[in-house]
Design an enzyme around this catalytic site. Structure first.
Site, mmCIF file in Angstrom:
data_model
loop_
_atom_site.group_PDB
_atom_site.id
_atom_site.type_symbol
_atom_site.label_atom_id
_atom_site.label_comp_id
_atom_site.label_asym_id
_atom_site.label_seq_id
_atom_site.Cartn_x
_atom_site.Cartn_y
_atom_site.Cartn_z
ATOM 1 N N ARG A 1 40.309 41.882 62.350
ATOM 2 C CA ARG A 1 39.749 42.306 63.730
ATOM 3 C C ARG A 1 39.271 41.238 64.628
ATOM 4 O O ARG A 1 39.233 41.573 65.687
ATOM 5 C CB ARG A 1 38.629 43.269 63.291
ATOM 6 C CG ARG A 1 39.221 44.492 62.569
ATOM 7 C CD ARG A 1 37.825 45.591 62.335
ATOM 8 N NE ARG A 1 37.725 46.056 63.691
ATOM 9 C CZ ARG A 1 36.747 47.113 63.854
ATOM 10 N NH1 ARG A 1 36.053 47.511 62.702
ATOM 11 N NH2 ARG A 1 36.399 47.610 65.046
ATOM 12 N N LYS B 1 41.683 43.670 42.682
ATOM 13 C CA LYS B 1 40.555 44.794 41.949
ATOM 14 C C LYS B 1 39.297 44.686 42.834
ATOM 15 O O LYS B 1 39.225 43.750 43.695
ATOM 16 C CB LYS B 1 40.353 44.317 40.656
ATOM 17 C CG LYS B 1 39.694 42.837 40.506
ATOM 18 C CD LYS B 1 39.228 42.415 39.021
ATOM 19 C CE LYS B 1 37.747 42.843 38.931
ATOM 20 N NZ LYS B 1 36.901 41.621 39.160
ATOM 21 N N HIS C 1 43.933 38.757 37.817
ATOM 22 C CA HIS C 1 44.585 37.660 38.011
ATOM 23 C C HIS C 1 44.276 36.589 36.530
ATOM 24 O O HIS C 1 44.900 35.618 36.339
ATOM 25 C CB HIS C 1 43.584 36.783 38.996
ATOM 26 C CG HIS C 1 42.149 36.391 38.621
ATOM 27 N ND1 HIS C 1 41.139 37.169 38.534
ATOM 28 C CD2 HIS C 1 41.646 35.088 38.272
ATOM 29 C CE1 HIS C 1 40.036 36.478 38.344
ATOM 30 N NE2 HIS C 1 40.365 35.275 37.943
ATOM 31 N N LYS D 1 46.882 33.408 34.431
ATOM 32 C CA LYS D 1 46.568 32.108 33.926
ATOM 33 C C LYS D 1 47.447 31.381 33.046
ATOM 34 O O LYS D 1 47.957 32.010 31.968
ATOM 35 C CB LYS D 1 45.045 32.296 33.267
ATOM 36 C CG LYS D 1 44.041 32.530 34.551
ATOM 37 C CD LYS D 1 42.571 32.425 33.773
ATOM 38 C CE LYS D 1 41.385 33.104 34.792
ATOM 39 N NZ LYS D 1 40.913 32.063 35.756
ATOM 40 N N GLU E 1 30.372 32.540 31.951
ATOM 41 C CA GLU E 1 30.056 31.819 33.391
ATOM 42 C C GLU E 1 28.648 31.207 33.600
ATOM 43 O O GLU E 1 27.753 32.093 33.543
ATOM 44 C CB GLU E 1 30.512 32.912 34.696
ATOM 45 C CG GLU E 1 31.792 33.282 34.512
ATOM 46 C CD GLU E 1 32.304 34.142 35.683
ATOM 47 O OE1 GLU E 1 32.714 33.794 36.716
ATOM 48 O OE2 GLU E 1 31.708 35.302 35.731
ATOM 49 N N HIS F 1 39.444 42.116 32.776
ATOM 50 C CA HIS F 1 40.092 40.718 32.513
ATOM 51 C C HIS F 1 39.895 40.834 30.691
ATOM 52 O O HIS F 1 40.836 40.455 30.361
ATOM 53 C CB HIS F 1 39.185 39.489 32.900
ATOM 54 C CG HIS F 1 39.223 39.635 34.474
ATOM 55 N ND1 HIS F 1 40.363 39.906 35.036
ATOM 56 C CD2 HIS F 1 38.300 39.316 35.362
ATOM 57 C CE1 HIS F 1 40.007 39.959 36.360
ATOM 58 N NE2 HIS F 1 38.774 39.537 36.629
ATOM 59 N N LYS G 1 27.033 36.270 33.163
ATOM 60 C CA LYS G 1 26.793 35.277 34.278
ATOM 61 C C LYS G 1 25.600 34.408 33.872
ATOM 62 O O LYS G 1 24.698 34.892 33.403
ATOM 63 C CB LYS G 1 26.602 36.081 35.769
ATOM 64 C CG LYS G 1 27.770 36.920 36.009
ATOM 65 C CD LYS G 1 28.187 36.568 37.449
ATOM 66 C CE LYS G 1 29.476 37.321 37.716
ATOM 67 N NZ LYS G 1 30.842 36.637 37.719
HETATM 68 C C1 BG6 Z 1 36.616 38.166 39.006
HETATM 69 C C2 BG6 Z 1 35.020 38.651 39.035
HETATM 70 O O1 BG6 Z 1 37.411 38.982 38.970
HETATM 71 O O2 BG6 Z 1 36.666 37.008 38.128
HETATM 72 C C3 BG6 Z 1 34.144 37.314 39.185
HETATM 73 O O3 BG6 Z 1 35.016 39.553 40.206
HETATM 74 C C4 BG6 Z 1 34.275 36.553 38.144
HETATM 75 O O4 BG6 Z 1 32.619 38.090 38.932
HETATM 76 C C5 BG6 Z 1 35.785 36.094 38.400
HETATM 77 O O5 BG6 Z 1 33.395 35.257 38.501
HETATM 78 C C6 BG6 Z 1 36.033 35.014 37.159
HETATM 79 O O6 BG6 Z 1 37.244 34.468 37.404
HETATM 80 P P1 BG6 Z 1 37.827 32.914 36.903
HETATM 81 O O7 BG6 Z 1 39.200 33.051 37.178
HETATM 82 O O8 BG6 Z 1 36.561 32.104 37.762
HETATM 83 O O9 BG6 Z 1 37.494 32.994 35.742
#
Ligand code: BG6
Length: 507
Positions: A52, A158, A188, A192, A226, A250, A350
């Site tokens: 936008r 997603k 994603h 990997k 994470e 995932h 997390k």
């Molecule tokens: C995303 C989540 O799909 O994947 C995030 O929404 C997460 O919360 C991330 O941190 C982790 O991806 P990667 O590739 O960093 O392991």
């Protein structure tokens, strides 16, 4: 997944909705740039970012250069290479809610077709908030921009729905406009490098298949931990929680890759059929017994690498009484001949002690121990540890004789560590996925039924956690391995969570 090194398509146009957003800057453009550097993009390609805000092409290109310099695995872009790449990028201001503004995309596409004298692959990339997925699809339809089934694709990021019903609604809507073969739902993790390698490891080695079942495997652990907190994504995350954010997609996809039957080919639907069968075979969760198979947590404050970090409830845009889970651990079974009785433990969270994505396959004990004598001279169970990130590799933990005059056992690792390749040398997940989109290969993308089965699987836990607030949040400090109830979940079966071997504090 591309199986050749040639360019799969002669020409392509990328229209990125959300062209000024975070995903475009962090992932999409750096990935496109890297595949351009590897000469994997079609000779004729155009990227049209849309948003936008007002930008000239030059200004837009320069904002993307900043992004590449910051986020590309290769580091800062070289001037000449960037200029060549940037000449393919333009910007189109548009309000995605207004169908009349889509005509300009049609005009641009027609002009490029004429100039190139080709029928390019056209990719509509929805790098926007999920509430706009349907609007974009509908407006493309109204402007007749989706009508070539062979060349036109839509990419959906997603979260795909927020529960089973909303995922079904979204699928139904998209499928009235697009054919399933045109829809690329991104997870994603499937792009990997090591995740793709699991398929090669399992199905290109004759020694693996005879071991890959309940006769030899005791249990499986899938762990994605994470160190980061929710950061600036509090608004999204507080409505989602880790079950929706990580487990539904995932982690369950990783489980499918480990548990699937060997596909007869790499055909996208053959592979995806095998994965859906895993989800269908998973034991349904009894809504009254969620507490026996699932544990949740929320992080409190703490210290990470010498810096004090806030607890989840004090993060930006998070409700100060939030009941949202930032940690989840679950136990699943896959009820089929191969996996009957083998528990699959999943955990993710997390603000944990380490960032690491690991799949560990624990094999059964030897049937008889002939190594009597000294205490501890008991063969340890073999383990296959698949390390997805940050270390990339696969290691087999085997027992051997310790060199010396006595028969003492010692655990040794057979390691495949990506031959010392550094992170910058391995393609990012998005590079693989973008190339697949251009070439029309859906193997690594989620089909409608996969997404729905995965939601179906976790719905009892989602419902239970939503209805029953946790009494003890926050229940783990930042920089820890998570809440005690997650340790208890696995400990009651006689196991414990595995961490990366060499940094393993608890193992
Ligand atoms: C995303 C989540 O799909 O994947 C995030 O929404 C997460 O919360 C991330 O941190 C982790 O991806 P990667 O590739 O960093 O392991």
């Amino acid at each position: 997944m591309a199986q050749t090194s040639s360019k799969e398509s002669n020409s392509a146009i990328f229209i990125i909705f959300g062209g000024t957003g975070d995903l475009t800057k962090r992932k999409i453009i750096p990935a496109l740039y890297n595949i351009f550097l590897e000469s994997r993009l079609p000779e004729k390609f155009a990227v049209i970012g849309t948003g936008r805000s007002k930008f000239t092409d030059a200004k837009y290109q320069s904002s993307l250069l900043d992004a590449v310099n910051e986020f590309s695995r290769r580091g800062k872009a070289k001037k000449e290479e960037w200029s060549k790449f940037a000449s393919h990028i333009s910007y189109q201001i548009a309000n995605i809610k207004d169908a009349s503004e889509y005509k300009e995309f049609g005009t641009r596409i027609d002009a490029l077709k004429k100039e190139w004298k080709e029928d390019p692959s056209i990719v509509y990339y929805c790098a926007v908030s999920p509430e706009f997925f349907c609007t974009i699809a509908e407006n493309l339809h109204k402007s007749k921009l989706e009508n070539n089934e062979k060349t036109t694709r839509i990419v959906i990021e997603k979260p795909f729905g927020s529960d089973l019903q909303s995922a079904k609604d979204l699928n139904n809507k998209l499928l009235t406009i697009f054919n399933e073969k045109q829809i690329y739902r991104i997870d994603h993790y499937l792009g990997k490098e090591v995740v793709q390698n699991v398929m090669a490891f399992r199905f290109a080695n004759a020694i693996m298949e005879p071991l890959w079942n309940r006769n030899h495997i005791e249990h499986v652990q899938i762990s994605v931990t994470e160190q980061i907190g929710v950061g600036s994504r509090g608004d999204y995350f507080d409505n989602a929680g880790i079950l929706r954010d990580m487990v539904q997609n995932h982690l369950l996809q990783l489980l499918c890759i480990i548990a699937m039957e060997p596909p007869i080919s790499f055909d996208a639907d053959v592979v995806r059929d095998r994965k859906v069968e895993v989800l269908q075979a998973m034991r349904k969760i009894n809504p009254g017994k969620v507490d026996t198979i699932a544990a949740r947590g929320q992080y409190g404050s703490g210290w990470v690498e010498g810096k004090e970090v806030p607890g989840y409830r004090d993060e930006e845009d998070v409700d100060s009484n939030s009941n949202t889970e930032t940690y989840a651990a679950l136990k699943f079974y896959v009820d089929n001949w191969r996996w009957q009785g083998v528990p699959f433990y999943l955990r993710t969270g997390k603000r944990l002690f380490k960032t690491a994505s690991l799949i560990t396959i624990q094999f059964r004990e030897v049937p008889h121990n002939m190594f009597h004598g000294e205490e501890g001279n008991v063969p340890k169970q073999n383990r296959l540890v698949i390390s997805i990130q940050p270390d990339m590799g696969i290691r087999f933990q085997l027992e051997s004789k310790k060199p010396g005059l006595e028969m003492t056992l010692n655990t040794v690792d057979m390691v495949f560590d990506y031959m010392g390749k550094t992170k910058s040398e391995s393609p990012e997940a998005y590079e693989t996925l973008l190339l697949d989109i251009i070439s029309g290969d859906q193997t690594l993308f989620m089909r409608a039924d996969q997404v729905e089965e995965a939601w179906d699987m976790i719905m009892p836990v989602l419902d239970f956690w939503e209805k029953n607030k946790s009494a003890n949040f926050p229940n783990y400090p930042a920089d820890s391995w998570g809440p005690e109830n997650a340790e208890a979940l696995i400990a009651k079966d006689g196991y414990h969570w595995f961490n990366l071997p060499e940094k393993n504090k608890k193992d």
